[in-house]
Write an enzyme that holds these catalytic residues in place. Structure first.
Site, PDB file in Angstrom:
ATOM      1  N   HIS A  75      29.950  75.442  43.115  1.00 64.27           N
ATOM      2  CA  HIS A  75      29.154  74.868  44.214  1.00 64.27           C
ATOM      3  C   HIS A  75      29.482  75.624  45.274  1.00 64.27           C
ATOM      4  O   HIS A  75      30.430  76.261  45.505  1.00 64.27           O
ATOM      5  CB  HIS A  75      30.333  73.614  44.593  1.00 64.27           C
ATOM      6  CG  HIS A  75      29.856  72.430  43.890  1.00 64.27           C
ATOM      7  ND1 HIS A  75      30.349  71.177  44.127  1.00 64.27           N
ATOM      8  CD2 HIS A  75      29.133  72.149  42.763  1.00 64.27           C
ATOM      9  CE1 HIS A  75      30.080  70.143  43.123  1.00 64.27           C
ATOM     10  NE2 HIS A  75      29.259  70.700  42.127  1.00 64.27           N
ATOM     11  N   TYR A 204      32.489  64.661  51.896  1.00 65.29           N
ATOM     12  CA  TYR A 204      33.619  63.916  52.368  1.00 65.29           C
ATOM     13  C   TYR A 204      33.330  63.112  53.482  1.00 65.29           C
ATOM     14  O   TYR A 204      32.383  63.573  54.429  1.00 65.29           O
ATOM     15  CB  TYR A 204      34.509  64.956  52.779  1.00 65.29           C
ATOM     16  CG  TYR A 204      35.283  65.954  51.699  1.00 65.29           C
ATOM     17  CD1 TYR A 204      34.602  66.818  51.238  1.00 65.29           C
ATOM     18  CD2 TYR A 204      36.658  65.625  51.424  1.00 65.29           C
ATOM     19  CE1 TYR A 204      35.402  67.890  50.079  1.00 65.29           C
ATOM     20  CE2 TYR A 204      37.287  66.395  50.531  1.00 65.29           C
ATOM     21  CZ  TYR A 204      36.450  67.398  49.832  1.00 65.29           C
ATOM     22  OH  TYR A 204      37.012  68.172  48.948  1.00 65.29           O
ATOM     23  N   PRO A 296      45.406  65.031  48.376  1.00 68.17           N
ATOM     24  CA  PRO A 296      44.185  65.715  47.522  1.00 68.17           C
ATOM     25  C   PRO A 296      43.099  66.239  48.468  1.00 68.17           C
ATOM     26  O   PRO A 296      42.188  66.679  48.028  1.00 68.17           O
ATOM     27  CB  PRO A 296      43.892  64.555  46.642  1.00 68.17           C
ATOM     28  CG  PRO A 296      44.372  63.199  47.354  1.00 68.17           C
ATOM     29  CD  PRO A 296      45.551  63.652  48.083  1.00 68.17           C
ATOM     30  N   LYS A 300      43.510  71.269  46.457  1.00 65.26           N
ATOM     31  CA  LYS A 300      44.569  72.298  46.397  1.00 65.26           C
ATOM     32  C   LYS A 300      45.567  72.021  45.383  1.00 65.26           C
ATOM     33  O   LYS A 300      46.254  73.202  44.943  1.00 65.26           O
ATOM     34  CB  LYS A 300      45.224  72.769  47.787  1.00 65.26           C
ATOM     35  CG  LYS A 300      44.307  73.207  48.794  1.00 65.26           C
ATOM     36  CD  LYS A 300      43.767  74.583  48.518  1.00 65.26           C
ATOM     37  CE  LYS A 300      42.516  75.081  49.004  1.00 65.26           C
ATOM     38  NZ  LYS A 300      41.403  75.682  48.400  1.00 65.26           N
ATOM     39  N   TYR A 388      39.035  76.632  51.855  1.00 65.18           N
ATOM     40  CA  TYR A 388      38.590  75.671  50.649  1.00 65.18           C
ATOM     41  C   TYR A 388      38.207  76.407  49.708  1.00 65.18           C
ATOM     42  O   TYR A 388      38.815  76.008  48.466  1.00 65.18           O
ATOM     43  CB  TYR A 388      37.291  75.026  51.260  1.00 65.18           C
ATOM     44  CG  TYR A 388      37.177  73.703  50.232  1.00 65.18           C
ATOM     45  CD1 TYR A 388      37.470  72.296  50.514  1.00 65.18           C
ATOM     46  CD2 TYR A 388      36.112  73.863  49.105  1.00 65.18           C
ATOM     47  CE1 TYR A 388      37.268  71.441  49.728  1.00 65.18           C
ATOM     48  CE2 TYR A 388      36.037  72.729  48.312  1.00 65.18           C
ATOM     49  CZ  TYR A 388      36.408  71.552  48.842  1.00 65.18           C
ATOM     50  OH  TYR A 388      36.177  70.409  47.876  1.00 65.18           O
TER      51      TYR A 388
HETATM   52  P1  RFL Z   1      51.597  67.831  36.255  1.00 66.61           P
HETATM   53  O1  RFL Z   1      50.189  67.735  35.948  1.00 66.61           O
HETATM   54  O2  RFL Z   1      52.118  66.484  37.195  1.00 66.61           O
HETATM   55  O3  RFL Z   1      52.335  68.069  34.841  1.00 66.61           O
HETATM   56  C1  RFL Z   1      53.659  67.859  34.777  1.00 66.61           C
HETATM   57  C2  RFL Z   1      54.167  67.456  33.450  1.00 66.61           C
HETATM   58  O4  RFL Z   1      55.453  67.353  33.171  1.00 66.61           O
HETATM   59  C3  RFL Z   1      55.942  66.181  32.304  1.00 66.61           C
HETATM   60  N1  RFL Z   1      56.990  65.616  32.663  1.00 66.61           N
HETATM   61  C4  RFL Z   1      58.241  66.068  31.917  1.00 66.61           C
HETATM   62  N2  RFL Z   1      58.182  66.560  30.774  1.00 66.61           N
HETATM   63  C5  RFL Z   1      59.371  66.658  30.249  1.00 66.61           C
HETATM   64  N3  RFL Z   1      60.646  66.042  30.773  1.00 66.61           N
HETATM   65  C6  RFL Z   1      60.487  65.428  31.851  1.00 66.61           C
HETATM   66  N4  RFL Z   1      61.355  64.770  32.387  1.00 66.61           N
HETATM   67  C7  RFL Z   1      59.418  65.353  32.609  1.00 66.61           C
HETATM   68  N5  RFL Z   1      58.680  64.803  33.862  1.00 66.61           N
HETATM   69  C8  RFL Z   1      57.449  65.266  33.736  1.00 66.61           C
HETATM   70  C9  RFL Z   1      54.622  65.298  32.811  1.00 66.61           C
HETATM   71  O5  RFL Z   1      54.390  64.233  31.788  1.00 66.61           O
HETATM   72  C10 RFL Z   1      53.442  66.182  32.977  1.00 66.61           C
HETATM   73  O6  RFL Z   1      52.568  66.415  31.592  1.00 66.61           O
HETATM   74  O7  RFL Z   1      52.054  68.921  37.126  1.00 66.61           O
HETATM   75  P2  RFL Z   1      51.390  70.518  37.132  1.00 66.61           P
HETATM   76  O8  RFL Z   1      51.372  71.072  35.745  1.00 66.61           O
HETATM   77  O9  RFL Z   1      52.297  71.281  38.097  1.00 66.61           O
HETATM   78  O10 RFL Z   1      50.138  70.302  37.806  1.00 66.61           O
HETATM   79  C11 RFL Z   1      49.694  69.900  39.017  1.00 66.61           C
HETATM   80  C12 RFL Z   1      48.272  69.227  39.061  1.00 66.61           C
HETATM   81  O11 RFL Z   1      48.295  68.295  38.221  1.00 66.61           O
HETATM   82  C13 RFL Z   1      48.073  68.521  40.613  1.00 66.61           C
HETATM   83  O12 RFL Z   1      48.582  69.402  41.567  1.00 66.61           O
HETATM   84  C14 RFL Z   1      46.478  68.271  40.691  1.00 66.61           C
HETATM   85  O13 RFL Z   1      46.098  67.141  39.941  1.00 66.61           O
HETATM   86  C15 RFL Z   1      46.631  67.709  42.129  1.00 66.61           C
HETATM   87  N6  RFL Z   1      45.087  67.286  42.462  1.00 66.61           N
HETATM   88  C16 RFL Z   1      44.191  68.251  42.808  1.00 66.61           C
HETATM   89  N7  RFL Z   1      44.423  69.262  42.596  1.00 66.61           N
HETATM   90  C17 RFL Z   1      43.229  70.479  42.764  1.00 66.61           C
HETATM   91  O14 RFL Z   1      43.732  71.595  42.784  1.00 66.61           O
HETATM   92  N8  RFL Z   1      41.859  70.172  43.065  1.00 66.61           N
HETATM   93  C18 RFL Z   1      41.621  68.871  43.183  1.00 66.61           C
HETATM   94  O15 RFL Z   1      40.376  68.660  43.320  1.00 66.61           O
HETATM   95  C19 RFL Z   1      42.602  67.956  42.953  1.00 66.61           C
HETATM   96  N9  RFL Z   1      42.346  66.579  42.890  1.00 66.61           N
HETATM   97  C20 RFL Z   1      44.693  65.754  42.445  1.00 66.61           C
HETATM   98  C21 RFL Z   1      43.262  65.468  42.917  1.00 66.61           C
HETATM   99  C22 RFL Z   1      45.631  64.897  41.941  1.00 66.61           C
HETATM  100  C23 RFL Z   1      45.335  63.404  42.263  1.00 66.61           C
HETATM  101  N10 RFL Z   1      46.424  62.774  42.034  1.00 66.61           N
HETATM  102  C24 RFL Z   1      46.261  61.609  41.080  1.00 66.61           C
HETATM  103  C25 RFL Z   1      47.680  62.875  42.343  1.00 66.61           C
HETATM  104  C26 RFL Z   1      43.075  64.350  42.684  1.00 66.61           C
HETATM  105  C27 RFL Z   1      43.998  63.274  42.460  1.00 66.61           C
HETATM  106  C28 RFL Z   1      43.636  61.881  42.585  1.00 66.61           C
HETATM  107  C1  PHB Z   2      37.809  65.317  42.542  1.00 64.83           C
HETATM  108  O1  PHB Z   2      36.880  65.607  42.066  1.00 64.83           O
HETATM  109  O2  PHB Z   2      38.771  64.581  42.063  1.00 64.83           O
HETATM  110  C2  PHB Z   2      38.022  66.021  43.881  1.00 64.83           C
HETATM  111  C3  PHB Z   2      37.457  66.637  44.581  1.00 64.83           C
HETATM  112  C4  PHB Z   2      37.637  67.059  45.928  1.00 64.83           C
HETATM  113  C5  PHB Z   2      38.859  66.585  46.465  1.00 64.83           C
HETATM  114  C6  PHB Z   2      39.727  65.905  45.599  1.00 64.83           C
HETATM  115  C7  PHB Z   2      39.481  65.205  44.586  1.00 64.83           C
HETATM  116  O3  PHB Z   2      39.365  66.996  47.728  1.00 64.83           O
END
Ligand code: RFL
Ligand code: PHB
Length: 394
Positions: A75, A204, A296, A300, A388
């Site tokens: 993108h 957005y 989110p 980031k 971004y």
């Molecule tokens: P995770 O992915 O939460 O993984 C942590 C892992 O640890 C396990 N765990 C344990 N294991 C052993 N013992 C325990 N006591 C434990 N407790 C937990 C868990 O089961 C899991 O498997 O953390 P990590 O690896 O630091 O990764 C971070 C990312 O997952 C997170 O920052 C992103 O998903 C955030 N996020 C986004 N980030 C972006 O860079 N771009 C995006 O577009 C974006 N969109 C989003 C998002 C997060 C969202 N949600 C649901 C919070 C959109 C959404 C909706």
């Molecule tokens: C996504 O595609 O899940 C998404 C994209 C942009 C954002 C957050 C989540 O800022």
């Protein structure tokens, strides 16, 4: 009790933990990853979708770039809509070629699991009651329970990649750990739909009914979000209610062109800004969501997890290569500098685009005026675009 030994014990098999173990393995450093959930559970989580180029580079370095190259999309910009009109942030034009890559976190995690399997990496699933011990000493170890037995893993270092709800953060004494937090009293209701996205790029939307986001995973899979109450029950959002609410927030042309279909996933995510300092205590390091959370809005979270792993893997590699501890000593300071810049950006985008309960008429006018200014000023648009696409690694 069974006892094994490894160089780096990793808590959490999400993207941060898997990426670290993969990068270390490629440099001959052993690790054991302990994950609380089953692999199927981890791979069913729908989360991030936008990757910075630094993250993409790191995934290539880890040897998991092939499917990403084939299936991801690039993108060059995105749209922001307010007062019924769409405006484009031309990221590539404003930053001299900067882009983001659209490839789901679920796919990143799947690729990492496959790479770990192919190298016989040790990832122990369904590890209960994982506990770090002796992190202040030179001989830390982990214990966990599985199949009715207690197991112990002796290691040189422990890395907490166990996300926001993990255990590793609590191994740092309260007197040492500083917490910085802002909880936004709203959530995002996110859905997946097996329909083509409304446009090639993300949109957005700032609207009086609340924020909305039109995103995507591929040319046939759309991801949409609407701002909702933080305690919203997703079951109270049948398909028609979701599509109606989304359309009510979109500019007319976007609402008219949206292709609706059955919702295949529905969940509510809370919005939170959160940082702990320091990210190291003795022989324990924190990385990713275990140490910081962003709302989110700026996309980031996963990218910050990747940059932490970049700094930490370099520190560990230099330590094992030539006994150089500087990278490990400086890890917390350097990682936090990048974390705080992304925290600022994510907070800024969140308060610019959402309808927050504390906002009165004055704040709404300020929001509109800031958006008017943003699109009248190349400098302001460039500042948004360069954040971004992702600030450079130090
Ligand atoms: P995770 O992915 O939460 O993984 C942590 C892992 O640890 C396990 N765990 C344990 N294991 C052993 N013992 C325990 N006591 C434990 N407790 C937990 C868990 O089961 C899991 O498997 O953390 P990590 O690896 O630091 O990764 C971070 C990312 O997952 C997170 O920052 C992103 O998903 C955030 N996020 C986004 N980030 C972006 O860079 N771009 C995006 O577009 C974006 N969109 C989003 C998002 C997060 C969202 N949600 C649901 C919070 C959109 C959404 C909706
Ligand atoms: C996504 O595609 O899940 C998404 C994209 C942009 C954002 C957050 C989540 O800022």
């Amino acid at each position: 009790m069974s006892i094994t030994r490894t160089q780096v014990g990793v808590i959490g098999g999400g993207p941060a933990g898997l990426l670290l173990s993969q990068l270390l393995h490629l440099k001959g450093i052993s690790s054991v990853v302990l994950e609380r959930q089953s692999r199927d559970y981890v791979l069913a989580r729908i989360r991030a979708g936008v990757l910075e180029q630094g993250t993409v580079g790191l995934l290539h370095e880890a040897g998991v770039g092939a499917r990403l190259d084939r299936e991801s999309q690039t993108h060059e910009g995105f749209d922001i809509a307010f007062s019924g009109r769409r405006h484009r942030i031309d990221m590539a034009g404003l930053t001299g070629g900067g882009v983001v890559t659209v490839y789901g976190q679920t796919e990143v995690t799947r690729d990492l699991y496959e790479a770990r399997d192919a190298m016989s990496g040790v990832v122990i699933e369904e590890a209960d009651n994982v506990t770090p011990h002796n992190v202040e000493s030179d001989a830390p170890y982990l214990t966990y329970e599985k199949n009715d037995g207690i197991h112990r893993v002796d290691c040189d270092f422990i890395v907490g990649c166990d996300g926001f709800h993990g255990v590793s953060r609590s191994a740092i004494p309260e007197l040492v750990l500083k917490t910085f937090e802002r909880v936004y009293p709203i959530g995002w209701l996110g859905i997946l739909s097996k329909t083509p996205p409304i446009s090639h790029e993300n949109l957005y939307v700032r609207h009086d009914r609340g924020f909305a986001l039109c995103s995507q995973r591929s040319s046939i899979l759309s991801r949409y979000y609407v701002q909702c109450a933080v305690d919203e029950d997703p079951d109270e959002w049948p398909d028609e209610r979701f599509w109606e609410e989304l359309k009510a927030r979109l500019p007319e042309d976007a609402a008219a062109s949206i292709i609706t279909g059955p919702l295949v996933e529905k969940s509510v995510a809370p919005l939170r800004s959160f940082v702990v300092e320091p990210m190291r205590y003795g022989r324990l390091f924190l990385a990713g969501d275990a140490a910081h959370i962003v709302p989110p809005t700026g996309a980031k979270g996963l990218n910050l997890a990747a940059s932490d792993i970049h700094y930490l893997s370099q520190g560990l590699i230099h330590f094992y290569d030539r006994g150089d501890e500087q990278g490990l000593t400086n890890y917390s300071k350097i990682a936090l500098r990048r974390v705080w810049k992304a925290e600022r950006f994510s907070w800024w985008m969140t308060q610019l685009l959402h309808r927050l309960p504390e906002h009165g008429a004055f704040d709404r006018r300020i929001q509109e005026s800031e958006l008017e200014y943003l699109f009248s000023s190349k400098a302001a648009m460039t500042a948004l675009a360069e954040n971004y696409i992702g600030l450079p690694y130090e």
